[in-house]
Design an enzyme around this catalytic site. Structure first.
Site, PDB file in Angstrom:
ATOM      1  N   CYS A   1       0.830  -1.209   0.000  1.00  0.00           N
ATOM      2  CA  CYS A   1       0.000   0.000   0.000  1.00  0.00           C
ATOM      3  C   CYS A   1       0.861   1.254   0.000  1.00  0.00           C
ATOM      4  O   CYS A   1       1.990   1.254   0.477  1.00  0.00           O
ATOM      5  CB  CYS A   1      -0.886   0.020   1.233  1.00  0.00           C
TER       6      CYS A   1
ATOM      7  N   ARG B   1       5.819  -0.537  -5.919  1.00  0.00           N
ATOM      8  CA  ARG B   1       5.670  -1.341  -4.714  1.00  0.00           C
ATOM      9  C   ARG B   1       4.606  -2.421  -4.893  1.00  0.00           C
ATOM     10  O   ARG B   1       4.536  -3.346  -4.084  1.00  0.00           O
ATOM     11  CB  ARG B   1       5.287  -0.431  -3.535  1.00  0.00           C
TER      12      ARG B   1
ATOM     13  N   TRP C   1      -2.811  -2.797  -1.619  1.00  0.00           N
ATOM     14  CA  TRP C   1      -2.496  -4.204  -1.886  1.00  0.00           C
ATOM     15  C   TRP C   1      -3.323  -5.012  -0.890  1.00  0.00           C
ATOM     16  O   TRP C   1      -3.130  -4.927   0.320  1.00  0.00           O
ATOM     17  CB  TRP C   1      -1.002  -4.485  -1.743  1.00  0.00           C
TER      18      TRP C   1
ATOM     19  N   ASN D   1      -2.260   2.229   5.730  1.00  0.00           N
ATOM     20  CA  ASN D   1      -1.354   1.107   5.454  1.00  0.00           C
ATOM     21  C   ASN D   1      -1.185   0.313   6.741  1.00  0.00           C
ATOM     22  O   ASN D   1      -1.110   0.921   7.817  1.00  0.00           O
ATOM     23  CB  ASN D   1       0.032   1.605   5.041  1.00  0.00           C
ATOM     24  N   GLY D   2      -1.062  -0.996   6.645  1.00  0.00           N
ATOM     25  CA  GLY D   2      -0.827  -1.818   7.832  1.00  0.00           C
ATOM     26  C   GLY D   2      -1.986  -2.759   8.087  1.00  0.00           C
ATOM     27  O   GLY D   2      -2.810  -3.018   7.203  1.00  0.00           O
TER      28      GLY D   2
ATOM     29  N   GLU E   1      24.897 -19.361  -2.758  1.00  0.00           N
ATOM     30  CA  GLU E   1      24.448 -18.122  -3.400  1.00  0.00           C
ATOM     31  C   GLU E   1      25.660 -17.288  -3.850  1.00  0.00           C
ATOM     32  O   GLU E   1      25.646 -16.705  -4.938  1.00  0.00           O
ATOM     33  CB  GLU E   1      23.549 -17.348  -2.423  1.00  0.00           C
TER      34      GLU E   1
ATOM     35  N   LYS F   1      26.371 -16.212  -7.718  1.00  0.00           N
ATOM     36  CA  LYS F   1      26.592 -14.816  -8.138  1.00  0.00           C
ATOM     37  C   LYS F   1      27.866 -14.707  -8.964  1.00  0.00           C
ATOM     38  O   LYS F   1      27.882 -14.089 -10.013  1.00  0.00           O
ATOM     39  CB  LYS F   1      26.705 -13.873  -6.927  1.00  0.00           C
TER      40      LYS F   1
ATOM     41  N   GLU G   1      27.502 -16.503 -12.465  1.00  0.00           N
ATOM     42  CA  GLU G   1      26.574 -15.979 -13.468  1.00  0.00           C
ATOM     43  C   GLU G   1      27.003 -14.633 -14.048  1.00  0.00           C
ATOM     44  O   GLU G   1      26.685 -14.336 -15.195  1.00  0.00           O
ATOM     45  CB  GLU G   1      25.123 -15.933 -12.963  1.00  0.00           C
TER      46      GLU G   1
ATOM     47  N   HIS H   1      35.854 -35.189   1.478  1.00  0.00           N
ATOM     48  CA  HIS H   1      35.232 -36.312   0.762  1.00  0.00           C
ATOM     49  C   HIS H   1      35.360 -36.162  -0.756  1.00  0.00           C
ATOM     50  O   HIS H   1      34.675 -36.852  -1.504  1.00  0.00           O
ATOM     51  CB  HIS H   1      33.765 -36.449   1.171  1.00  0.00           C
TER      52      HIS H   1
ATOM     53  N   LYS I   1      15.971 -12.540 -16.838  1.00  0.00           N
ATOM     54  CA  LYS I   1      15.537 -12.182 -15.491  1.00  0.00           C
ATOM     55  C   LYS I   1      14.438 -13.114 -14.996  1.00  0.00           C
ATOM     56  O   LYS I   1      14.426 -13.552 -13.861  1.00  0.00           O
ATOM     57  CB  LYS I   1      15.057 -10.724 -15.476  1.00  0.00           C
TER      58      LYS I   1
HETATM   59  C1  AGP Z   1      19.852 -15.619  -9.691  1.00  0.00           C
HETATM   60  O1  AGP Z   1      20.651 -14.513  -9.669  1.00  0.00           O
HETATM   61  C2  AGP Z   1      18.932 -15.735 -10.834  1.00  0.00           C
HETATM   62  N1  AGP Z   1      18.261 -14.552 -11.184  1.00  0.00           N
HETATM   63  C3  AGP Z   1      18.056 -16.989 -10.831  1.00  0.00           C
HETATM   64  O2  AGP Z   1      18.724 -18.056 -10.227  1.00  0.00           O
HETATM   65  C4  AGP Z   1      16.673 -16.853 -10.202  1.00  0.00           C
HETATM   66  O3  AGP Z   1      16.767 -16.764  -8.806  1.00  0.00           O
HETATM   67  C5  AGP Z   1      15.811 -18.057 -10.621  1.00  0.00           C
HETATM   68  O4  AGP Z   1      15.652 -18.042 -12.005  1.00  0.00           O
HETATM   69  C6  AGP Z   1      14.455 -18.054  -9.956  1.00  0.00           C
HETATM   70  O5  AGP Z   1      13.750 -16.894 -10.284  1.00  0.00           O
HETATM   71  P1  AGP Z   1      12.483 -16.458  -9.461  1.00  0.00           P
HETATM   72  O6  AGP Z   1      12.953 -16.128  -8.075  1.00  0.00           O
HETATM   73  O7  AGP Z   1      11.958 -15.241 -10.180  1.00  0.00           O
HETATM   74  O8  AGP Z   1      11.525 -17.585  -9.455  1.00  0.00           O
END
Ligand code: AGP
Length: 607
Positions: free
Chosen positions: A2, A27, A74, A98-99, A481, A485, A488, A504, A602
């Protein structure tokens, strides 16, 4: 999420109210509305959908006035609809909120007994009626608002207008932000300064419990005790548009630096009085959590890593078994669903094909409910889920997920705490978890100041072909993670291992050319991790230890980066930040396309 805008001026305010709402669109919301004082009292326009739908109404039957409030909603209580859209009106009074008002049901019953009629399913409408009721007893608007908020349980920011006091706006906040914008001959209220940046750069940030009275000439703040209070005037240097890169070279860097605010937004209105508000998950949440005795998490990529961290929290805090699985695997097997299992899908975009397919597949099965943790309000995954917990990272443009991940962790921590409370977690541990979350925005800001040191470390990586990331417990997925990063955006081959697995197999890879990054907060596994790192040192590996200040001197490494000490909920968020910055600076040094790395998209909407 909101959004609130309010303006008292000498000129017509409608266009500026609508522009303010547009600045808050990122938002996420499902309806919008505006109310102004006209010669006929309070008049309003409300529309389900977008601000442009509200503008279309304004074009057909224009409102104009010099004092008004506006809102993007929202939905939490009641579906997205025109009737549930704000502003809500009672007699001469109009309110945006909001809230979550936790005691709205009891207040509604009381007001109905007094003869007030409700036209929406929202928790907000009780606020409008309570203020109107107080005004009917002869109370001025500010006093009516002060008496009303004293009766509310939960979190709120409010902007209120009354035809009985033309030109006056009253705001109030508790657990949900509200700022006052200071103009020349006009004054403003908003839930987020972005709504007001084209109008002013001077702001008063209200404290919890404050009530503020605005006219076009003056602003008066009153504290929680009702006493006049002074709040410092702050000048903002923020860029006006959330999807502009602004001064940053890349979106990824901008988004990394947005994390203190994104995490604060994700916490906004969800913690009050030292506890998590159960209704953040919707009205049925309490009953559903009571029935939940195991959790199945499904996600992809970065979101999967957030799920892995949550799996540790859910088992350790709530004592509830939790399985975490990659969506592309889950959807093609025939999982055994134990009665009492909650399905939890995690996705930034809400459109990832595998996660969506897994969620749809779960529909016909015997789950308690399907819940989504997601960053895009109107996405398919949100629409498909019965319970929704929105992260509020704002638009994430860089392909490499940064603020989406840390806000997922925060949302999942809120969920784990809430589930733990439903299962009887001891009060001290619960209070400590809540406190850690409240401290996070400050800890993140503090950690991001290490950027210069991390950039210097990145120089050592630019010519490498491989890197190994190690962690234990919740910091194993954090290491995963970090490796994701780096690979990629810099195209360096990176692997993450639970440090106990080193001997191992992967230890065979370690030599002087292999940088090894250890994620090493001072948790209950630090001594075990130190032993694993000795194994690396003994093989000549180049060790980078990311430690907190309480272990800085007890660890033998080639390079030590010291982070603030923090507890088990905060540490996975804080320790992710240097990994994001490391990947970013290495990629910049290697000259790759940071925001659009090769072969990646993305939002992965195909299998
Ligand atoms: C990570 O940097 C990527 N953008 C990718 O692994 C992403 O997290 C994955 O494709 C899942 O996307 P989502 O969170 O939109 O479902």
């Amino acid at each position: 999420m909101c959004g609130i805008v309010g303006i008292s001026a000498q000129r017509d305010v409608v266009q500026n109210l609508i522009s303010g709402l547009k600045a808050l669109e990122y938002r996420g919301y499902d309806s919008a509305g505006i109310a102004v004082l006209t010669g006929h009292g309070v008049e309003r326009l409300r529309a389900k959908g977008k601000v442009r739908d509200l503008e279309a109404l304004q074009a057909v039957s224009p409102l104009s006035g010099t004092c008004g409030i506006a809102h993007t909603r929202w939905a939490t209580h009641g579906a997205p609809s025109t009737d549930n859209a704000h502003p809500h009106v009672s007699g001469a009074v109009s309110v945006v909120h909001n809230g979550i008002i936790e005691n709205h049901a009891a207040l509604r019953a009381e007001l109905q007994a007094l003869g007030y009629e409700f036209t929406s399913q929202t928790d907000t409408e009780v606020v409008a009626h309570l203020i109107e009721h107080a005004q009917r007893q002869g109370k001025p608007l500010r006093q009516a608002v002060q008496e009303t908020v004293a009766r509310l349980h939960g979190a709120y920011s409010l902007a209120v207008l009354s035809a009985r006091e033309p030109g006056t706006l009253v705001g109030a906040r508790l657990g949900s932000p509200l700022v006052v914008g200071l103009g020349e001959g006009e004054q403003y209220l908003a839930s987020d300064i972005h709504a007001l940046l084209p109008l002013t750069r001077r702001f008063l940030y209200l404290d919890d419990g404050d009530v503020v009275e605005l006219t076009r000439e003056a602003v008066q703040v009153f504290d929680a005790a009702g006493q006049p209070a002074q709040r410092a005037v702050k000048e903002s240097h923020f860029a006006a548009d959330a999807v502009e890169r602004g001064e940053y070279r890349h979106y990824m860097l901008k988004e990394i630096h947005e994390q203190p605010q994104a995490v604060a937004d994700t916490l906004e209105g969800r913690i009050a009085g030292g506890h998590v508000l159960t209704q953040m998950l919707g009205v049925d949440a309490e009953a559903l959590l009571a029935r939940t005795d195991s959790v199945q998490i499904v996600a992809c990529g970065t979101s999967y890593h957030a799920g892995l961290v949550a799996g540790y929290w859910i088992e350790s805090f709530a004592g509830v078994p939790c399985k975490v699985e990659i969506a592309s695997e889950y959807r093609y097997r025939n999982p055994v669903v134990r009665a009492g299992t909650l399905f939890l899908g995690i996705s930034q975009s809400g459109e990832t094909a595998d996660t969506l397919a897994a969620l749809k597949m779960a529909k016909g099965r015997d789950y308690v409910a399907r819940m989504a943790v997601c960053n895009v309000p109107e996405s398919s995954i949100v629409r498909e889920s019965e319970l929704v917990l929105m992260t509020r990272a704002g638009p994430e443009i860089g392909v490499a997920s940064t603020k989406a991940f840390t806000t997922q962790l925060v949302a999942l921590a809120l969920f784990a705490l809430e589930l733990a409370r439903a299962k009887g977690l001891d009060a001290a541990r619960y209070a400590d978890g809540v406190r850690q979350l409240e401290q996070l925005p400050g800890l993140i800001a503090q950690t991001l100041k290490l950027d210069g040191q991390i950039r210097a470390l990145a120089e050592n990586f630019a010519a490498k072909q491989h890197a190994l990331f190690l962690g234990r417990g919740t910091h194993w997925p954090v290491a995963m993670e970090g490796a994701l990063k780096l690979k990629e955006i810099s195209y360096i081959h990176a692997e993450a291992y639970a440090a106990g697995e080193l001997k191992h197999g992967p230890l065979a890879l370690v030599d002087k050319d292999m940088p090894v990054i250890a994620v090493a907060p001072n948790d209950h596994l630090i001594d075990k991790l130190k032993s694993n790192l000795e194994e690396v040192r003994a093989r000549g590996g180049e060790l980078y230890a990311f430690v907190d200040e309480t272990v800085a001197h007890g660890l033998d490494a080639d390079h030590v980066l010291t982070l603030p000490a923090c507890g088990e909920f905060a540490a996975p968020v804080v320790f992710t930040l240097p990994l994001q910055l490391l990947a970013y600076h290495v990629a910049v040094l290697r000259g790759t396309d940071v925001d659009q790395p090769r072969n990646l998209a993305k939002s992965v909407t195909v299998e």
